[in-house]
Design a protein around this motif. Sequence first.
Motif, PDB file in Angstrom:
ATOM      1  N   SER A 172      -3.475  25.906 -13.683  1.00  0.00           N
ATOM      2  CA  SER A 172      -4.586  25.155 -13.088  1.00  0.00           C
ATOM      3  C   SER A 172      -4.253  23.677 -12.985  1.00  0.00           C
ATOM      4  N   LEU A 173      -3.622  23.147 -14.060  1.00  0.00           N
ATOM      5  CA  LEU A 173      -3.254  21.728 -14.044  1.00  0.00           C
ATOM      6  C   LEU A 173      -2.225  21.441 -12.943  1.00  0.00           C
ATOM      7  N   PHE A 174      -1.239  22.320 -12.814  1.00  0.00           N
ATOM      8  CA  PHE A 174      -0.225  22.137 -11.768  1.00  0.00           C
ATOM      9  C   PHE A 174      -0.863  22.176 -10.381  1.00  0.00           C
ATOM     10  N   GLN A 175      -1.802  23.111 -10.199  1.00  0.00           N
ATOM     11  CA  GLN A 175      -2.438  23.232  -8.884  1.00  0.00           C
ATOM     12  C   GLN A 175      -3.219  21.978  -8.556  1.00  0.00           C
ATOM     13  N   GLU A 176      -3.940  21.470  -9.538  1.00  0.00           N
ATOM     14  CA  GLU A 176      -4.692  20.232  -9.322  1.00  0.00           C
ATOM     15  C   GLU A 176      -3.754  19.072  -9.017  1.00  0.00           C
ATOM     16  N   ASN A 177      -2.630  19.041  -9.707  1.00  0.00           N
ATOM     17  CA  ASN A 177      -1.644  17.979  -9.489  1.00  0.00           C
ATOM     18  C   ASN A 177      -1.036  18.082  -8.088  1.00  0.00           C
ATOM     19  N   HIS A 178      -0.749  19.321  -7.639  1.00  0.00           N
ATOM     20  CA  HIS A 178      -0.205  19.520  -6.294  1.00  0.00           C
ATOM     21  C   HIS A 178      -1.185  19.043  -5.228  1.00  0.00           C
ATOM     22  N   GLN A 179      -2.448  19.373  -5.398  1.00  0.00           N
ATOM     23  CA  GLN A 179      -3.444  18.956  -4.417  1.00  0.00           C
ATOM     24  C   GLN A 179      -3.558  17.441  -4.354  1.00  0.00           C
ATOM     25  N   LYS A 180      -3.503  16.799  -5.518  1.00  0.00           N
ATOM     26  CA  LYS A 180      -3.566  15.344  -5.537  1.00  0.00           C
ATOM     27  C   LYS A 180      -2.343  14.739  -4.857  1.00  0.00           C
ATOM     28  N   THR A 181      -1.174  15.317  -5.113  1.00  0.00           N
ATOM     29  CA  THR A 181       0.050  14.817  -4.483  1.00  0.00           C
ATOM     30  C   THR A 181      -0.004  14.967  -2.973  1.00  0.00           C
ATOM     31  N   ILE A 182      -0.488  16.095  -2.509  1.00  0.00           N
ATOM     32  CA  ILE A 182      -0.574  16.333  -1.065  1.00  0.00           C
ATOM     33  C   ILE A 182      -1.557  15.369  -0.419  1.00  0.00           C
ATOM     34  N   SER A 183      -2.664  15.049  -1.129  1.00  0.00           N
ATOM     35  CA  SER A 183      -3.619  14.082  -0.575  1.00  0.00           C
ATOM     36  C   SER A 183      -2.965  12.706  -0.430  1.00  0.00           C
ATOM     37  N   TYR A 184      -2.126  12.317  -1.422  1.00  0.00           N
ATOM     38  CA  TYR A 184      -1.381  11.051  -1.297  1.00  0.00           C
ATOM     39  C   TYR A 184      -0.456  11.090  -0.076  1.00  0.00           C
ATOM     40  N   LEU A 185       0.230  12.218   0.088  1.00  0.00           N
ATOM     41  CA  LEU A 185       1.167  12.347   1.213  1.00  0.00           C
ATOM     42  C   LEU A 185       0.450  12.296   2.555  1.00  0.00           C
ATOM     43  N   LYS A 186      -0.738  12.885   2.618  1.00  0.00           N
ATOM     44  CA  LYS A 186      -1.508  12.831   3.857  1.00  0.00           C
ATOM     45  C   LYS A 186      -1.907  11.400   4.188  1.00  0.00           C
ATOM     46  N   GLU A 187      -2.304  10.643   3.169  1.00  0.00           N
ATOM     47  CA  GLU A 187      -2.675   9.242   3.396  1.00  0.00           C
ATOM     48  C   GLU A 187      -1.463   8.437   3.863  1.00  0.00           C
ATOM     49  N   LYS A 192       0.836  -1.199   0.000  1.00  0.00           N
ATOM     50  CA  LYS A 192       0.000   0.000   0.000  1.00  0.00           C
ATOM     51  C   LYS A 192       0.878   1.260   0.000  1.00  0.00           C
ATOM     52  N   LEU A 193       1.902   1.260   0.866  1.00  0.00           N
ATOM     53  CA  LEU A 193       2.791   2.420   0.930  1.00  0.00           C
ATOM     54  C   LEU A 193       3.581   2.585  -0.364  1.00  0.00           C
ATOM     55  N   ASP A 194       4.042   1.448  -0.919  1.00  0.00           N
ATOM     56  CA  ASP A 194       4.814   1.532  -2.163  1.00  0.00           C
ATOM     57  C   ASP A 194       3.961   2.101  -3.287  1.00  0.00           C
ATOM     58  N   SER A 195       2.690   1.707  -3.296  1.00  0.00           N
ATOM     59  CA  SER A 195       1.790   2.227  -4.334  1.00  0.00           C
ATOM     60  C   SER A 195       1.578   3.730  -4.168  1.00  0.00           C
ATOM     61  N   LEU A 196       1.372   4.145  -2.918  1.00  0.00           N
ATOM     62  CA  LEU A 196       1.114   5.572  -2.674  1.00  0.00           C
ATOM     63  C   LEU A 196       2.348   6.414  -2.957  1.00  0.00           C
ATOM     64  N   ILE A 197       3.503   5.976  -2.463  1.00  0.00           N
ATOM     65  CA  ILE A 197       4.712   6.771  -2.691  1.00  0.00           C
ATOM     66  C   ILE A 197       5.064   6.781  -4.169  1.00  0.00           C
ATOM     67  N   GLY A 198       4.721   5.688  -4.868  1.00  0.00           N
ATOM     68  CA  GLY A 198       4.917   5.687  -6.317  1.00  0.00           C
ATOM     69  C   GLY A 198       4.039   6.712  -7.002  1.00  0.00           C
ATOM     70  N   ASP A 199       2.781   6.821  -6.536  1.00  0.00           N
ATOM     71  CA  ASP A 199       1.885   7.845  -7.081  1.00  0.00           C
ATOM     72  C   ASP A 199       2.440   9.242  -6.837  1.00  0.00           C
ATOM     73  N   VAL A 200       3.008   9.432  -5.630  1.00  0.00           N
ATOM     74  CA  VAL A 200       3.597  10.735  -5.317  1.00  0.00           C
ATOM     75  C   VAL A 200       4.750  11.044  -6.247  1.00  0.00           C
ATOM     76  N   GLU A 201       5.642  10.071  -6.422  1.00  0.00           N
ATOM     77  CA  GLU A 201       6.813  10.295  -7.278  1.00  0.00           C
ATOM     78  C   GLU A 201       6.404  10.536  -8.720  1.00  0.00           C
ATOM     79  N   ASP A 202       5.399   9.794  -9.183  1.00  0.00           N
ATOM     80  CA  ASP A 202       4.914  10.008 -10.557  1.00  0.00           C
ATOM     81  C   ASP A 202       4.314  11.396 -10.708  1.00  0.00           C
ATOM     82  N   SER A 203       3.546  11.805  -9.682  1.00  0.00           N
ATOM     83  CA  SER A 203       2.900  13.105  -9.751  1.00  0.00           C
ATOM     84  C   SER A 203       3.931  14.235  -9.763  1.00  0.00           C
ATOM     85  N   VAL A 204       4.968  14.087  -8.917  1.00  0.00           N
ATOM     86  CA  VAL A 204       6.013  15.108  -8.881  1.00  0.00           C
ATOM     87  C   VAL A 204       6.764  15.137 -10.206  1.00  0.00           C
ATOM     88  N   SER A 205       7.066  13.960 -10.745  1.00  0.00           N
ATOM     89  CA  SER A 205       7.789  13.896 -12.018  1.00  0.00           C
ATOM     90  C   SER A 205       6.982  14.514 -13.148  1.00  0.00           C
TER      91      SER A 205
END
Length: 776
Positions: free
Chosen positions: A161-176, A126-139
Amino acid sequence: MRRNCVASASANGFLAQKFGSKEDLREASYMEVEQELTQGCADLEALLSHLDRKLCDTMAVFCCRSDRVQVRLRGIKEALVHLNSIPHDQDNEEEQEAVLAAELPALAKEVARIDAIRAYAETALKLDSLIGDVEDSVSSSVSGMLRSSSYSVQSESLFCSLFQENHQKTISYLKEIESILTSIAKMRPQWMRLVSAVDNRVDRALAVLRPQCISDHRSLLASLGWPPPLSGSNLMNTSNTKPSEFSNPLFSLKGDLKTKYSESFLSLCNLQQLQRRRKCRQLAGHNLQTLIRPPLWVIEELVNPISILAERHFSKWVDKPEFVFALVYKITRDFVDSMDEVLQPLVDKANLVGYSCREEWIGGTVASLCTYLAKVIFPRHIEALEKGGPDEISSNARALWLNLVDLMISFDKRTQALISDTGLLMSLKEDETLQRVSSLSVFCDRPDWFEVWAEVEKLEVLEKFKPALEKDKNWTSVVSDENKSPVICDAIVQNLSLLIDRARSLPSVMLRAKFIRLTCGPVISEFIDCMVHRCQEAEGLTALTDDDALLKVVRSINAAQYFEVTLMEWCEDLFFLDMESLLEEAGSKCIFHEEISRLKDFRIEWVEKISTVILRGFDARTRDYVKNKKQWQEKMEGYAVSRTFLDSLDYVQGKLSKLEGLNALDFVTVWRGVANGIDQLIFNGVLLGGVKYNNCGVERLDVTVSVLFGVFKAWCLRPEGFFSKLHEGLRILKMDEIEIRNGLVGDKEKWLKEKGFRRLTIAEAERLVKNRVFEG
């Protein structure tokens, strides 16, 4: 495995290689660059496909192993059910129970181990999947930024707008991820290696994400027109009234622009809240109250650009710091309302508990001012003080320094009023909050400048105070009849009050205590030394036999007593009680403990000297009277009291009358000391002096003692209580012969107590009885 966040480094390397100079840029073939980029993207896609296949193979292996474990557990369950269904006799049952009792704990332990492995594997995946999503989102954000640089200005809004949406999604992954890690830290502390591995990957992602969010936020602020121009604007009007045409970019936010700013603001706030949660988890078990709370990032992004603009004006006012303070205050005041009305609701929405946008804004502008003071203003003043030229130059440098401190204190009062006038309480501990919103906090980081300031203040006060010490008029004039303190006391109290008021402005209890010790301590010592010198001078000239010399000492004692009481009253003030609690932790007492002790010792010493001088005069005048032993056997003719003794009493009464100008406390100490001394002199010299007392002698002694008591009735109701030896000795002599003889035959100590003799010893009583001549 997923892609690591290395796109930024690769892109930078590619651009540096292709476009190392302006000539490379002019000669470049964009078709070739596009082909290379296309080929690079294809290679990355191929790598990603390979990593996906590898992940699928790993998942398949894990599922196969999980299936085998489930089959084995199912078999164990069926075997147990079958075992329970087999009929058996009593002996077999007992044997089986013994086997089960031995094997079941091991079996349960194995089942628990397998369950823990399963939970660990599921959590790790679960953590590997989430951190992978974070890394993909940042990349993807980094890649998007590179691509957006080649598009037109009209497309920047879409990318933002796209960057802002991407940042919010990344932060939600990090919170989880953080929620899972927090749960592991509480429930599975043995998995700390997993937590550490995830933290390392999150740190790398955050190292890219935070700069991206801040960069996007800064771009958005620039599009809003922040910071507003200062040159030639209404902000340069440093008056205390806001002009009606003033325009605040934060108040002018509307529509889509307001939505974008709010989203960017919330992203930064959520990211900071996430960092705060991670820090609390990582420092669990430590004293978190000692941590310094970081400033609010979104407010920092507002403060920094406007501070840079303001510093361009500061450079014109190096010799006029009052303009610097005026401009900073106006900037702080004119934008502070928007912090409450526009930004505070967003901070509350982000659940950043304990943060006040008003305090953060004020603290940010004050911090920028402190930076400028420490970098430019203070070094110039220090250089002027250290020149060590003629006195007038040194005096001028000190005046400039004190003027600067006055400006800082005035500025702090005005800025702190922006918080207190709203009716809101400080959100942090007092010292921490005050340091954030006080320009005097510059002294917290520079103790050498702090000591220079204290030295300047001390010298300034001593220069004003020393001439007042040397004027006799200030010692002879009495402020009031109640405390009988001379005028000089008002002078020192006023000067010390000025220093204490300066200390009140400091943002730290420790700094206040240190400032008072460095400034007030030497001034008080100068005052005490002056009083000691005046008393010693009076003693050296006449040994205090002259009334003028005695009065000189009396005035110094009065000054010391009044000042001692004043210091003790100050120590009971809440301002000093805070220091006392801090000093008690360091094993010390009240801030003025040493000075109060010196004043008390001074009074005790010179009060005793005054009593000694009076007793010495009394002893010299009664020497012949004490030696005349025949008078106690003679019959009384005329007045029974000796003229010599009356002259001696007249001397004592005259001296004590002169001393009525002494304060009440010390005057009581003087006359009681004199009374005790006379009691000892008469008792030892007359009653125990080997004199034989007949009835006439006892009667004469009774009259003499009555006259003595009459002199001291002017200052007490029962003088016999202060002449205990003389009073009790006379009582012994006046007793009947039979009563005395019977009393001293048995238990003498008991008899003395029964008769109320508390001061006489048995030996003294026996000597008195031996000297008593009873007549038939």
